[in-house]
Design a protein around this motif. Structure first.
Motif, mmCIF file in Angstrom:
data_model
loop_
_atom_site.group_PDB
_atom_site.id
_atom_site.type_symbol
_atom_site.label_atom_id
_atom_site.label_comp_id
_atom_site.label_asym_id
_atom_site.label_seq_id
_atom_site.Cartn_x
_atom_site.Cartn_y
_atom_site.Cartn_z
ATOM 1 N N GLU A 10 5.812 -6.796 -1.475
ATOM 2 C CA GLU A 10 5.975 -8.051 -2.222
ATOM 3 C C GLU A 10 7.444 -8.505 -2.236
ATOM 4 N N GLN A 11 8.382 -7.562 -2.112
ATOM 5 C CA GLN A 11 9.798 -7.943 -2.045
ATOM 6 C C GLN A 11 10.115 -8.502 -0.660
ATOM 7 N N PHE A 12 9.477 -7.919 0.329
ATOM 8 C CA PHE A 12 9.767 -8.279 1.713
ATOM 9 C C PHE A 12 9.195 -9.646 2.071
ATOM 10 N N MET B 177 10.906 4.401 -12.909
ATOM 11 C CA MET B 177 12.021 3.447 -12.867
ATOM 12 C C MET B 177 12.033 2.650 -11.573
ATOM 13 N N ASP B 178 12.624 1.501 -11.665
ATOM 14 C CA ASP B 178 12.841 0.664 -10.487
ATOM 15 C C ASP B 178 13.977 -0.272 -10.859
ATOM 16 N N VAL B 179 14.808 -0.575 -9.891
ATOM 17 C CA VAL B 179 15.941 -1.459 -10.152
ATOM 18 C C VAL B 179 15.486 -2.931 -10.181
ATOM 19 N N ASP B 180 14.259 -3.146 -9.717
ATOM 20 C CA ASP B 180 13.730 -4.512 -9.629
ATOM 21 C C ASP B 180 12.796 -4.796 -10.815
ATOM 22 N N ALA C 61 10.869 9.924 -4.960
ATOM 23 C CA ALA C 61 11.487 8.654 -4.551
ATOM 24 C C ALA C 61 10.858 8.247 -3.224
ATOM 25 N N ASP C 62 10.336 7.034 -3.200
ATOM 26 C CA ASP C 62 9.688 6.459 -2.011
ATOM 27 C C ASP C 62 10.593 5.286 -1.638
ATOM 28 N N LEU C 63 11.479 5.533 -0.667
ATOM 29 C CA LEU C 63 12.638 4.644 -0.493
ATOM 30 C C LEU C 63 12.310 3.302 0.166
ATOM 31 N N GLY C 64 13.270 2.393 0.051
ATOM 32 C CA GLY C 64 13.164 1.105 0.756
ATOM 33 C C GLY C 64 12.515 0.022 -0.079
ATOM 34 N N TRP C 65 11.878 -0.925 0.611
ATOM 35 C CA TRP C 65 11.310 -2.098 -0.066
ATOM 36 C C TRP C 65 9.801 -1.974 -0.189
ATOM 37 N N ARG C 66 9.259 -2.743 -1.152
ATOM 38 C CA ARG C 66 7.803 -2.850 -1.200
ATOM 39 C C ARG C 66 7.429 -4.204 -0.621
ATOM 40 N N ARG D 59 14.078 -0.173 -16.250
ATOM 41 C CA ARG D 59 14.723 -0.852 -15.118
ATOM 42 C C ARG D 59 16.093 -0.214 -14.906
ATOM 43 N N SER D 60 16.204 0.496 -13.805
ATOM 44 C CA SER D 60 17.491 1.154 -13.536
ATOM 45 C C SER D 60 17.591 1.517 -12.070
ATOM 46 N N ASN D 61 18.834 1.628 -11.618
ATOM 47 C CA ASN D 61 19.084 2.199 -10.306
ATOM 48 C C ASN D 61 18.853 3.713 -10.425
ATOM 49 N N PHE D 62 18.182 4.302 -9.428
ATOM 50 C CA PHE D 62 17.909 5.744 -9.553
ATOM 51 C C PHE D 62 19.162 6.598 -9.460
ATOM 52 N N ALA D 63 20.262 6.010 -9.026
ATOM 53 C CA ALA D 63 21.528 6.763 -9.028
ATOM 54 C C ALA D 63 21.915 7.149 -10.453
ATOM 55 N N CYS E 209 11.107 7.571 -9.255
ATOM 56 C CA CYS E 209 12.365 6.791 -9.206
ATOM 57 C C CYS E 209 12.154 5.414 -8.599
ATOM 58 N N THR E 210 11.027 5.204 -7.935
ATOM 59 C CA THR E 210 10.788 3.953 -7.218
ATOM 60 C C THR E 210 9.354 3.487 -7.504
ATOM 61 N N LEU E 211 9.170 2.983 -8.702
ATOM 62 C CA LEU E 211 7.836 2.558 -9.150
ATOM 63 C C LEU E 211 7.136 1.619 -8.168
ATOM 64 N N GLY E 212 7.877 0.625 -7.703
ATOM 65 C CA GLY E 212 7.324 -0.359 -6.762
ATOM 66 C C GLY E 212 6.086 -1.019 -7.315
ATOM 67 N N SER E 213 4.997 -1.001 -6.540
ATOM 68 C CA SER E 213 3.760 -1.633 -6.987
ATOM 69 C C SER E 213 2.878 -0.651 -7.736
ATOM 70 N N GLY E 214 3.346 0.596 -7.892
ATOM 71 C CA GLY E 214 2.660 1.543 -8.771
ATOM 72 C C GLY E 214 1.552 2.350 -8.124
ATOM 73 N N GLY E 215 1.449 2.341 -6.804
ATOM 74 C CA GLY E 215 0.393 3.115 -6.131
ATOM 75 C C GLY E 215 0.542 4.609 -6.416
ATOM 76 N N HIS E 216 1.731 5.153 -6.159
ATOM 77 C CA HIS E 216 1.951 6.580 -6.445
ATOM 78 C C HIS E 216 1.911 6.829 -7.944
ATOM 79 N N ALA E 217 2.496 5.908 -8.707
ATOM 80 C CA ALA E 217 2.571 6.078 -10.162
ATOM 81 C C ALA E 217 1.172 6.246 -10.754
ATOM 82 N N ILE F 232 0.873 -1.189 0.000
ATOM 83 C CA ILE F 232 0.000 0.000 0.000
ATOM 84 C C ILE F 232 0.901 1.227 0.000
ATOM 85 N N ALA F 233 0.743 2.086 -1.005
ATOM 86 C CA ALA F 233 1.570 3.299 -1.089
ATOM 87 C C ALA F 233 1.256 4.205 0.097
ATOM 88 N N VAL F 234 2.291 4.795 0.688
ATOM 89 C CA VAL F 234 2.094 5.641 1.874
ATOM 90 C C VAL F 234 1.858 7.089 1.447
HETATM 91 C C1 LIG Z 1 8.673 1.624 -1.073
HETATM 92 S S1 LIG Z 1 8.802 0.875 -2.662
HETATM 93 C C2 LIG Z 1 7.974 2.045 -3.694
HETATM 94 C C3 LIG Z 1 6.503 1.893 -3.657
HETATM 95 C C4 LIG Z 1 5.774 2.731 -4.680
HETATM 96 N N1 LIG Z 1 5.898 4.121 -4.433
HETATM 97 C C5 LIG Z 1 4.313 2.318 -4.761
HETATM 98 O O1 LIG Z 1 3.457 3.209 -4.776
HETATM 99 O O2 LIG Z 1 4.036 1.136 -4.839
HETATM 100 C C6 LIG Z 1 10.457 1.124 -3.088
HETATM 101 C C7 LIG Z 1 10.854 0.607 -4.444
HETATM 102 O O3 LIG Z 1 12.107 1.186 -4.748
HETATM 103 C C8 LIG Z 1 12.911 0.258 -5.419
HETATM 104 N N2 LIG Z 1 14.307 0.667 -5.209
HETATM 105 C C9 LIG Z 1 15.022 0.599 -4.065
HETATM 106 N N3 LIG Z 1 16.240 1.117 -4.268
HETATM 107 C C10 LIG Z 1 16.293 1.522 -5.562
HETATM 108 C C11 LIG Z 1 17.284 2.158 -6.360
HETATM 109 N N4 LIG Z 1 18.478 2.484 -5.859
HETATM 110 N N5 LIG Z 1 16.986 2.445 -7.638
HETATM 111 C C12 LIG Z 1 15.759 2.138 -8.162
HETATM 112 N N6 LIG Z 1 14.783 1.532 -7.458
HETATM 113 C C13 LIG Z 1 15.045 1.236 -6.165
HETATM 114 C C14 LIG Z 1 12.561 -1.073 -4.802
HETATM 115 O O4 LIG Z 1 12.860 -2.105 -5.703
HETATM 116 C C15 LIG Z 1 11.066 -0.904 -4.529
HETATM 117 O O5 LIG Z 1 10.304 -1.435 -5.577
#
Ligand SMILES: C[S@@+](CC[C@H](N)C(=O)[O-])C[C@H]1O[C@@H](n2cnc3c(N)ncnc32)[C@H](O)[C@@H]1O
Length: 300
Positions: free
Chosen positions: A105-107, A50-53, A98-103, A75-79, A26-34, A4-6
């Motif tokens: 489904e990864q956890f 983008m998302d590295v995963d 950027a919504d940092l950390g894990w989503r 698919r890319s690291n946001f760096a 920068c952190t698509l994750g499950s796409g809630g914010h997107a 659930i997007a915060v």
């Molecule tokens: C908290 S989730 C984002 C959730 C998203 N905002 C949503 O609404 O579902 C963080 C996402 O950032 C990705 N991530 C973490 N570090 C990253 C990095 N350095 N570059 C790109 N993506 C990264 C993770 O793979 C994860 O999918």
């Protein structure tokens, strides 16, 4: 469990979107914010997600077809935000999130790629957000190959774990018998180091801080965040905004300090003088949101 997007409303508002905005999530994750961002854009807008995963990209495939807005998923690291924008021939952007950390489904392992992020599951111990082969080292390497002192330093620096020395000692003892292969095995060693044989219930799992520390080290989370903050800010158009959501004090401090430097150098103004946190209702509905902090800066 579905992520659930915060701070959904607060985040979208913070970005000050117009129909024709160019936005990078920068952190698509499950796409809630997107999904919320894309629905605020019109046919002249552009959304780069983008998302590295890889699994996050797959989860968001439908975004490309449900809207008239131009949507690009990468698919890319946001760096690497600067390189990505150059490749996409985008010279400046109006909003970066950027919504940092894990989503979730990864956890909890439901993304289909086990990573060993959670002490509750028994998964291979790599702890990388992206493909393990793209990282300098994995959590397996740290616990099975690094010197005791270096392990302790990681646990202390990135997890603020006060029992870091004792935990490192137990890890080194355990690996003499057999390599520590899984998150479950590691959690057991750490629990033993922290609690001994006592079975007193703990408020948080005894391995929480150590797991956080290993994940931060493996993904080089603080350095990639610093790079994103500098290159992202550079890429913003005048009056463009950057919003960052953090989940622990160490990363929030990096955002706070970097934003402070931008304002001191008269390059930006703080939109959020104090970080925005979740309402009690949101915390009730989504307990993970309780530590979320949203900070936003606007470029001058
Ligand atoms: C908290 S989730 C984002 C959730 C998203 N905002 C949503 O609404 O579902 C963080 C996402 O950032 C990705 N991530 C973490 N570090 C990253 C990095 N350095 N570059 C790109 N993506 C990264 C993770 O793979 C994860 O999918």
């Amino acid at each position: 469990m579905a992520h659930i997007a915060v701070l959904q409303k607060e985040t979208v508002l913070s970005l000050n979107l117009k129909k024709d905005s160019v936005v990078v999530d920068c952190t698509l994750g499950s796409g809630g914010h997107a999904a919320l961002i894309v629905s605020a854009l019109g046919k002249n807008g552009c959304f780069i997600g983008m998302d590295v995963d890889e699994t996050a990209l797959l989860a968001n495939k439908k975004l490309e077809t449900v809207t008239t807005t131009k949507v690009v998923l990468i698919r890319s690291n946001f760096a690497k935000i600067q390189e990505i924008l150059q490749e996409q021939k985008v010279s400046s952007v109006d909003a970066i999130l950027a919504d940092l950390g894990w989503r979730m489904e990864q956890f909890d392992g439901t993304s289909g790629v086990p990573r060993g992020f959670s002490f509750k599951n028994d998964e291979p111990l790599h702890m990388t957000f992206g493909k393990p082969s793209e990282y300098s080292f994995t959590a397996y390497d740290i616990v099975n190959e690094w010197a005791e002192e270096d392990i302790a330093n990681v646990l202390f620096a990135y997890g603020e774990e006060f029992k870091s020395r004792k935990i490192a000692k137990y890890i080194v003892e355990a690996r003499k018998k057999a390599p520590i292969m899984t998150s479950g095995q590691l959690a057991e060693v750490i629990t033993h180091a922290v609690c001994g044989t006592k079975k007193t219930p703990q408020r948080i799992h005894p391995a929480t801080k150590s797991f956080q520390a290993l994940r931060i080290a493996v993904n080089d989370e603080f350095d990639v965040l610093r790079t994103l903050l500098l290159s992202g800010f550079e890429a913003l158009a005048p009056h463009g905004r950057m919003s960052i959501i953090t989940f622990h004090s160490l990363e929030d401090r990096i955002v706070k300090e970097t934003f402070k430097n931008f304002t001191r150098d008269r390059k930006g103004i703080l939109v959020t003088k104090k970080p925005i946190g979740p309402s009690p209702e949101e915390v009730k509905m989504n307990p993970r949101s309780r530590s979320a902090k949203l900070r936003t800066i606007e470029k001058l």
